[in-house]
Design an enzyme around this catalytic site. Structure first.
Site, PDB file in Angstrom:
ATOM      1  N   ASP A 410       0.653  -1.370   0.296  1.00 20.20           N
ATOM      2  CA  ASP A 410       0.241  -0.072   0.104  1.00 20.20           C
ATOM      3  C   ASP A 410       0.670   1.494  -0.184  1.00 20.20           C
ATOM      4  O   ASP A 410       1.692   1.524   1.286  1.00 20.20           O
ATOM      5  CB  ASP A 410      -0.730   0.007   1.452  1.00 20.20           C
ATOM      6  CG  ASP A 410      -1.546   1.326   1.349  1.00 20.20           C
ATOM      7  OD1 ASP A 410      -2.762   0.986   1.062  1.00 20.20           O
ATOM      8  OD2 ASP A 410      -1.641   1.979   2.168  1.00 20.20           O
ATOM      9  N   GLU A 439       1.462  -0.083  -4.961  1.00 23.96           N
ATOM     10  CA  GLU A 439       1.376   1.641  -5.347  1.00 23.96           C
ATOM     11  C   GLU A 439       2.143   2.131  -5.353  1.00 23.96           C
ATOM     12  O   GLU A 439       2.907   3.073  -4.439  1.00 23.96           O
ATOM     13  CB  GLU A 439       0.390   1.682  -4.757  1.00 23.96           C
ATOM     14  CG  GLU A 439      -0.867   0.729  -4.456  1.00 23.96           C
ATOM     15  CD  GLU A 439      -2.046   2.014  -3.479  1.00 23.96           C
ATOM     16  OE1 GLU A 439      -3.126   1.492  -4.178  1.00 23.96           O
ATOM     17  OE2 GLU A 439      -1.830   2.370  -2.334  1.00 23.96           O
TER      18      GLU A 439
END
Length: 715
Positions: A410, A439
């Site tokens: 994340d 990400e």
């Protein structure tokens, strides 16, 4: 001494630099000399090297002649006889502090050996550390002093069987006691309030052998949330919303067809990616049905979340049940990707990190305030040695103890490149073929651009895949502008970029520019847990259109995910047009918004069959899984079709069908096109996937149906 008792403040900001703040209300903020005194009452004069006024204080920068001894008290004395203790300041964020106190041992936390338990805590700035130990079901706690050892590690050994005892650490820093759960805790009480001593060997299970995946492009990822996956009344699952439910096999919906894990296997998925299942805030574990949360509020990084357990008050239950779930998934030949949130904590001030070593684990901006690139109030300082070590230790723990097969990072752009490289090396040392995706957004955190683990720096992270937001936004339309229409909705402005992302977002020649070096770095998707689902976007963008047209647009977008070069990523339920009733940020919305509606699988069974067929096609035809940028440049040719039609001829080497045509018509009208000579089997059209196909087109001209993906193959 509390802050109200201090006439002035003094901080150790570098190993040899002390910053002193004298209020203007105290002797007009003036002192011509300062000295430092230790506990032996040895007094040494400090050298004042700079003075400036800052707001209501005079700030003095002073140099130390001798390095202080951490963990021991020091006092700063001014010319008026005023005295204040020396507090640990910005020194903890210096390289010299990192070098001095880096501890490379693998025994932080608790270690159990026969009838004794060892506790170790890294707390180099602490003056004292105590262990607070409590028997289960008792309100009485025993306080045990810990001993400072090398590298700022505090240790104590208790010679008795402490299984299920609860524990915390009491840490004294800057004259203030803080109580903290062990950052390395592996078990906790309900809601993570106390650490618990467990014997993990009691929970261990033999690892199921799964043959290594040759290349990331051979994977098909299916993202889901443990609660969403089974909570629907018609999921056919007994233990709804729990680890146990997600691992149930042979469950069936109202139509008598598979649901849950058995359905995912039948679909052809290779990897299930679960939203965070480490211990998080946002759901009261003792009443888990009253609240909902995605799980991006990390509390304890090495402990399973209790709200998915059948008994959150039993520290063993969540551990055993998560392991049973992972075992069940492995038994179906599917791998598990863990969504990890090493970029921030839920609340910095109350986190174990901040309580144990205040200020160390988080980035601060040039003004000395915590940075906020994550948007949630804090950024983990992954570049610091003991922060990086914690992340690597945690990754190793999940792989070795829980048999995790991959990680989704994340907000990976908060982390630094060196840490992610070490993550890659750690994973490779444990299990070949571990998938790492992240990400790689460029976020406003105080880390140099060339150090950030972002998609712009992909060449420095060749073996880590990036969520390709360019694919997402050009194929379906901008995710942050609901009404923006992407290429599949007929937007010709995205035509060139769509051509690029379909072939892996790699350079179209060795000298040209491209987002990525190899297709194995591209995670291709149009929807995930974040933002609106594709179906909800279609309903907003095209509110007056027939549902059949919505289905065609959705099918085209999902088909491109599965047949483009790179790693295909599906949001659970995408294949039966998942809706969240227009909710674009459902991180704490109720079950009726977030649940996977298994009745839609029955309602849209034709589309499920279609997507399943595309998955099988991808698996059977290596031309949709080219491994390198060179292979893409060598094997794919653009067909000369009129804009906005896209066509590719792809060499399908070592296969019965050595040439394949990928043809895309995003328009609402039929389109006549020229194709190469020969007899072409129609494997995919707008209605079905057929392998082997009974339909053959011959000659040079064919008609593409409206809003349609067509695959032709020639023997």
């Amino acid at each position: 001494m509390n802050s109200n008792d201090r006439n002035f403040l003094a901080y150790l900001d570098e190993m040899d630099i002390i910053t002193i703040l004298l209020p203007l209300t105290y002797h007009h903020g003036s002192s011509s000399t300062f000295s430092i005194s230790d506990e032996s009452q040895k007094v040494t004069t400090l050298q004042i090297i700079k003075k400036q006024q800052i707001e209501n204080n005079n700030k003095y920068i002073c140099r130390l002649e001798e390095e202080i001894s951490f963990g021991h008290p020091y006092w700063i004395i001014d010319e008026h006889g005023g005295k204040t203790e020396l507090q640990i300041g910005a020194v903890i964020r210096t390289n010299s502090f990192d070098e001095k106190f880096f501890y490379n041992g693998n025994d932080l936390g608790i270690s159990i050996d026969e009838n004794q338990t060892q506790f170790k805590l890294w707390a180099p700035t602490a003056a004292q550390v105590k262990l607070k130990l409590r028997q289960p079901n008792s309100t009485f706690s025993e306080i045990i002093k810990m001993r400072r050892e090398v590298k700022g590690v505090w240790s104590v050994v208790v010679h008795s069987d402490l299984e299920l005892f609860q524990y915390t650490f009491l840490v004294l820093v800057n004259q203030e006691w803080r109580e903290s759960v062990d950052p390395y805790a592996v078990a906790v009480t309900a809601n993570g309030e106390l650490g618990v001593i467990v014997k993990l060997e009691k929970t261990r299970r033999k690892k199921t052998f799964l043959p290594p995946i040759e290349n990331p492009v051979d994977t098909i990822i299916y993202e889901t949330h443990i609660r969403d996956f089974t909570i629907h009344p018609d999921s056919g699952v007994k233990h709804k919303g729990l680890y146990l439910g997600a691992g149930e096999l042979n469950t069936k919906g109202k139509d008598g067809e598979p649901t849950g894990l058995s359905y995912v296997k039948d679909l052809g998925i290779t990897h299930i990616e679960f939203l965070p299942f480490n211990d998080f805030a946002g759901v009261d574990e003792t009443e888990p049905n009253k609240e909902y949360n995605w799980g991006y509020n990390p509390l304890h990084f090495n402990v399973p979340e209790g709200s998915y357990s059948s008994n959150p008050s039993d520290p063993y239950a969540r551990i055993i049940e998560l392991k049973q779930l992972i075992d069940a998934i492995h038994s179906q030949g599917i791998r598990v990707i863990m969504d990890v949130v090493y970029n921030h904590v839920y609340i910095r001030e109350t986190s174990s990190f901040e309580k144990v070593v205040p200020g160390y684990y988080f980035r601060h901006n040039e003004l000395g305030f915590p940075s906020n690139g994550t948007g949630v109030g804090n950024d983990i300082a992954s570049e610091r040695k003991m922060v990086r070590k914690f992340i690597l230790d945690s990754i190793r723990f999940w792989m070795e103890e829980y048999h995790i097969d991959g990680f989704r990072f994340d907000l990976m752009g908060i982390l630094d490149i060196d840490t992610m490289k070490e993550v890659r090396r750690t994973c490779d040392s444990i299990q070949e073929g571990t998938l790492i995706i992240g990400e790689g957004w460029n976020l406003n955190t105080p880390l140099p651009m060339d150090k950030k683990a972002i998609i712009r720096n992909q060449s420095k992270l060749p073996d880590i895949a990036q969520f390709n937001d360019k694919f997402r936004d050009k194929i379906k339309g901008n995710t942050f502008y609901l009404y923006d229409k992407g290429y599949v909705l007929g937007n010709e402005h995205y035509y060139e970029e769509a051509k690029e992302v379909i072939i892996g977002s790699v350079r179209n020649d060795k000298e040209g520019s491209g987002l990525l070096s190899n297709p194995s770095q591209s995670v291709n998707y149009v929807e995930c847990h974040d933002n609106h689902t594709m179906w909800d976007k279609l309903l907003s963008c095209l509110p007056d259109m027939d549902e059949l047209l919505h289905i065609k647009y959705h099918r085209l977008a999902t088909g491109l995910i599965l047949l483009s070069q790179g790693i295909p990523f599906l949001h659970s339920g995408q294949e039966f047009f998942r809706t969240k009733r227009g909710d674009g940020n459902s991180y704490r919305s109720p079950d009726h918004i977030n649940q996977l509606d298994w009745n839609r699988k029955q309602l849209y069974s034709d589309n499920v069959k279609y997507i399943k067929g595309l998955i099988q096609l991808r698996k059977q035809f290596p031309c949709f899984r080219l491994k390198t940028g060179d292979a893409i440049r060598d094997c794919i040719q653009v067909l000369p079709l009129s804009i906005p039609l896209i066509g590719y001829s792809i060499q399908n080497q070592n296969h019965d069908f050595p040439e394949v045509l990928l043809l895309i018509n995003p328009l609402r009208s039929k389109q006549s096109i020229q194709i190469p000579d020969g007899n072409w089997s129609v494997l995919v059209d707008d209605k079905k996937v057929e392998i082997p196909s009974k339909r053959v087109v011959s000659g040079k001209e064919m008609v593409l149906e409206p809003v349609c993906l067509t695959i032709l193959a020639k023997k």
